[in-house]
Design an enzyme around this catalytic site. Structure first.
Site, PDB file in Angstrom:
ATOM      1  N   ASN A 102       0.859  -1.182   0.000  1.00  0.00           N
ATOM      2  CA  ASN A 102       0.000   0.000   0.000  1.00  0.00           C
ATOM      3  C   ASN A 102       0.898   1.236   0.000  1.00  0.00           C
ATOM      4  O   ASN A 102       1.508   1.558   1.015  1.00  0.00           O
ATOM      5  CB  ASN A 102      -0.890  -0.046   1.263  1.00  0.00           C
ATOM      6  CG  ASN A 102      -1.692   1.223   1.452  1.00  0.00           C
ATOM      7  OD1 ASN A 102      -1.787   2.061   0.562  1.00  0.00           O
ATOM      8  ND2 ASN A 102      -2.282   1.362   2.644  1.00  0.00           N
ATOM      9  N   TRP A 103       0.969   1.877  -1.153  1.00  0.00           N
ATOM     10  CA  TRP A 103       1.909   2.996  -1.286  1.00  0.00           C
ATOM     11  C   TRP A 103       1.379   4.294  -0.662  1.00  0.00           C
ATOM     12  O   TRP A 103       2.088   5.293  -0.618  1.00  0.00           O
ATOM     13  CB  TRP A 103       2.250   3.240  -2.766  1.00  0.00           C
ATOM     14  CG  TRP A 103       2.923   2.076  -3.437  1.00  0.00           C
ATOM     15  CD1 TRP A 103       3.304   0.886  -2.859  1.00  0.00           C
ATOM     16  CD2 TRP A 103       3.307   1.979  -4.825  1.00  0.00           C
ATOM     17  NE1 TRP A 103       3.877   0.061  -3.796  1.00  0.00           N
ATOM     18  CE2 TRP A 103       3.896   0.705  -5.018  1.00  0.00           C
ATOM     19  CE3 TRP A 103       3.198   2.826  -5.924  1.00  0.00           C
ATOM     20  CZ2 TRP A 103       4.385   0.271  -6.251  1.00  0.00           C
ATOM     21  CZ3 TRP A 103       3.680   2.403  -7.155  1.00  0.00           C
ATOM     22  CH2 TRP A 103       4.272   1.138  -7.308  1.00  0.00           C
ATOM     23  N   LYS A 104       0.131   4.267  -0.241  1.00  0.00           N
ATOM     24  CA  LYS A 104      -0.480   5.457   0.392  1.00  0.00           C
ATOM     25  C   LYS A 104      -0.268   6.695  -0.486  1.00  0.00           C
ATOM     26  O   LYS A 104      -0.301   6.585  -1.712  1.00  0.00           O
ATOM     27  CB  LYS A 104       0.058   5.633   1.813  1.00  0.00           C
ATOM     28  CG  LYS A 104      -0.105   4.354   2.646  1.00  0.00           C
ATOM     29  CD  LYS A 104       0.112   4.545   4.111  1.00  0.00           C
ATOM     30  CE  LYS A 104      -0.102   3.210   4.833  1.00  0.00           C
ATOM     31  NZ  LYS A 104       0.033   3.298   6.279  1.00  0.00           N
ATOM     32  N   HIS A 162      -9.531   1.399   5.319  1.00  0.00           N
ATOM     33  CA  HIS A 162      -8.214   1.499   5.957  1.00  0.00           C
ATOM     34  C   HIS A 162      -8.312   2.407   7.175  1.00  0.00           C
ATOM     35  O   HIS A 162      -9.085   3.366   7.184  1.00  0.00           O
ATOM     36  CB  HIS A 162      -7.199   2.060   4.949  1.00  0.00           C
ATOM     37  CG  HIS A 162      -5.793   1.997   5.470  1.00  0.00           C
ATOM     38  ND1 HIS A 162      -5.285   2.945   6.324  1.00  0.00           N
ATOM     39  CD2 HIS A 162      -4.810   1.085   5.283  1.00  0.00           C
ATOM     40  CE1 HIS A 162      -4.030   2.615   6.634  1.00  0.00           C
ATOM     41  NE2 HIS A 162      -3.724   1.494   6.011  1.00  0.00           N
ATOM     42  N   GLU A 194      -6.569   4.726   8.221  1.00  0.00           N
ATOM     43  CA  GLU A 194      -6.360   6.159   7.941  1.00  0.00           C
ATOM     44  C   GLU A 194      -7.635   6.779   7.362  1.00  0.00           C
ATOM     45  O   GLU A 194      -7.944   7.934   7.625  1.00  0.00           O
ATOM     46  CB  GLU A 194      -5.150   6.331   7.010  1.00  0.00           C
ATOM     47  CG  GLU A 194      -3.844   6.123   7.775  1.00  0.00           C
ATOM     48  CD  GLU A 194      -2.708   5.535   6.959  1.00  0.00           C
ATOM     49  OE1 GLU A 194      -2.746   5.602   5.719  1.00  0.00           O
ATOM     50  OE2 GLU A 194      -1.778   4.979   7.586  1.00  0.00           O
ATOM     51  N   GLU A 253      -5.316  -4.845  10.812  1.00  0.00           N
ATOM     52  CA  GLU A 253      -4.275  -3.843  10.997  1.00  0.00           C
ATOM     53  C   GLU A 253      -4.508  -3.111  12.315  1.00  0.00           C
ATOM     54  O   GLU A 253      -5.287  -2.148  12.370  1.00  0.00           O
ATOM     55  CB  GLU A 253      -4.304  -2.835   9.843  1.00  0.00           C
ATOM     56  CG  GLU A 253      -4.073  -3.479   8.485  1.00  0.00           C
ATOM     57  CD  GLU A 253      -3.475  -2.494   7.488  1.00  0.00           C
ATOM     58  OE1 GLU A 253      -2.389  -2.783   6.967  1.00  0.00           O
ATOM     59  OE2 GLU A 253      -4.087  -1.437   7.254  1.00  0.00           O
ATOM     60  N   GLY A 302       2.557   2.212  10.853  1.00  0.00           N
ATOM     61  CA  GLY A 302       3.502   3.312  10.684  1.00  0.00           C
ATOM     62  C   GLY A 302       4.224   3.700  11.962  1.00  0.00           C
ATOM     63  O   GLY A 302       4.860   4.745  12.038  1.00  0.00           O
ATOM     64  N   SER A 327       3.580  -2.124  10.306  1.00  0.00           N
ATOM     65  CA  SER A 327       5.037  -2.139  10.459  1.00  0.00           C
ATOM     66  C   SER A 327       5.682  -3.473  10.055  1.00  0.00           C
ATOM     67  O   SER A 327       6.638  -3.927  10.682  1.00  0.00           O
ATOM     68  CB  SER A 327       5.433  -1.753  11.886  1.00  0.00           C
ATOM     69  OG  SER A 327       4.972  -0.447  12.187  1.00  0.00           O
ATOM     70  N   GLY A 371       2.803  -1.075   4.315  1.00  0.00           N
ATOM     71  CA  GLY A 371       2.824   0.338   3.963  1.00  0.00           C
ATOM     72  C   GLY A 371       4.252   0.788   3.673  1.00  0.00           C
ATOM     73  O   GLY A 371       4.794   0.561   2.587  1.00  0.00           O
ATOM     74  N   GLY A 372       4.872   1.401   4.658  1.00  0.00           N
ATOM     75  CA  GLY A 372       6.193   2.018   4.487  1.00  0.00           C
ATOM     76  C   GLY A 372       7.215   1.142   3.781  1.00  0.00           C
ATOM     77  O   GLY A 372       7.919   1.595   2.870  1.00  0.00           O
TER      78      GLY A 372
HETATM   79  P1  PGA Z   1       2.880   0.329   7.666  1.00  0.00           P
HETATM   80  O1  PGA Z   1       1.399   0.520   7.091  1.00  0.00           O
HETATM   81  O2  PGA Z   1       3.428  -0.932   7.084  1.00  0.00           O
HETATM   82  O3  PGA Z   1       3.635   1.543   7.217  1.00  0.00           O
HETATM   83  O4  PGA Z   1       2.762   0.238   9.162  1.00  0.00           O
HETATM   84  C1  PGA Z   1       0.542  -0.573   6.917  1.00  0.00           C
HETATM   85  C2  PGA Z   1      -0.778  -0.113   6.355  1.00  0.00           C
HETATM   86  O5  PGA Z   1      -1.265   0.938   6.765  1.00  0.00           O
HETATM   87  O6  PGA Z   1      -1.370  -0.771   5.472  1.00  0.00           O
END
Ligand code: PGA
Length: 253
Positions: free
Chosen positions: A12-14, A97, A99, A169, A175, A217, A238-239
């Site tokens: 997930n590149w956000k 998600h 966020e 999640e 994150g 993470s 994500g990251g």
């Molecule tokens: P993260 O994000 O790996 O940066 O913790 C995961 C996500 O939000 O899908």
């Protein structure tokens, strides 16, 4: 129990990457040295979907969007419809998600409309669920997940529920660098599979087919122990998905 669930590694590149950066990253993933017994997908930002769709088209890498509206068209300024995503060759869509829930105020009811609409348009929803740190400390995990699963999957036939991928999640792990321990992840994944049955969302057979991803993470250095858990069927990253080397490391767990 032996599982027939092919592992899914999703990036997930956000809100990262220009079009040129997206093309470069996905090329490195497509051409990278990686095992072929897992499914891989990337979820670039909307602005890069078209360019990335062209590149993944002839590859075994899948494509996801990070969100969508439930209507197929209309006066919804700033929104993107399932029809538009399907038109680009998008296969999966991440919905609910944390966020979206916590920064943009998305609620289960709207997320449910999106899940239903995605399925109706031939897209595979990845429904995100998870508790905050306060909810975990107050031992409310069961109730939070129950509400998110019942709310998000309401009105679906059992066979439709089985087509949804669930991403667990924990909000406190996204994150933050604080990953759930493999035991914590396994306990909740097992609980979610149990809840699918107990909440009458699907039967045991179908629940055993649902892929449940862990997100929060995940890195190359912790992917192996998380993926070793019997009810963890993949990861939503994500990251660490923003670097081809790190993402390939996770794929090759
Ligand atoms: P993260 O994000 O790996 O940066 O913790 C995961 C996500 O939000 O899908």
């Amino acid at each position: 129990m032996t599982s027939t669930r092919t592992p899914l590694i999703a990036g997930n590149w956000k809100m990262h990457k220009t079009v040129a950066e997206s093309e470069s990253l996905v090329r490195d993933i497509i051409n990278g040295d990686r095992r072929k017994d897992v499914d891989v997908l990337v979820a670039p930002p909307f602005t890069s979907l078209h360019a990335v769709a062209r590149l993944v088209d002839t590859s075994d890498v899948g494509l996801a969007a990070q969100n969508m509206h439930w209507e197929k068209q209309g006066a919804y300024t700033g929104e993107v419809s399932p029809l538009m995503l399907a038109d680009l060759g998008v296969e999966f869509v991440i919905l609910g998600h944390s966020e979206r829930r916590h920064i943009f105020g998305e609620k289960d009811e709207g997320i449910n409309r999106k899940v239903i609409s995605a399925l109706a348009h031939g897209l595979k929803p990845i429904l995100c669920v998870g508790e905050t740190l306060e909810e975990r400390r107050a031992e409310k995990i069961y109730g939070v997940l129950e509400a998110q699963l019942l709310g998000g999957l309401s009105g679906l036939q059992p066979d439709e529920t089985a087509r949804v991928t669930i991403a667990y999640e924990p909000v406190w792990a996204i994150g933050t660098g604080h990953t759930a321990t493999p035991d914590q992840a396994q306990a909740v994944h097992r609980l979610i599979r149990r809840q699918l049955i107990d909440l009458s969302l699907c039967n045991k057979d179908l629940a055993n087919r649902v892929r449940i991803l862990y997100g929060g993470s995940v890195k190359a250095s912790n992917a192996t122990e998380i993926m070793a858990q019997p009810d963890v069927d993949g990861v939503l990253v994500g990251g660490a998905s923003l670097s081809a080397g790190e993402f390939l490391g996770i794929i090759n767990f």
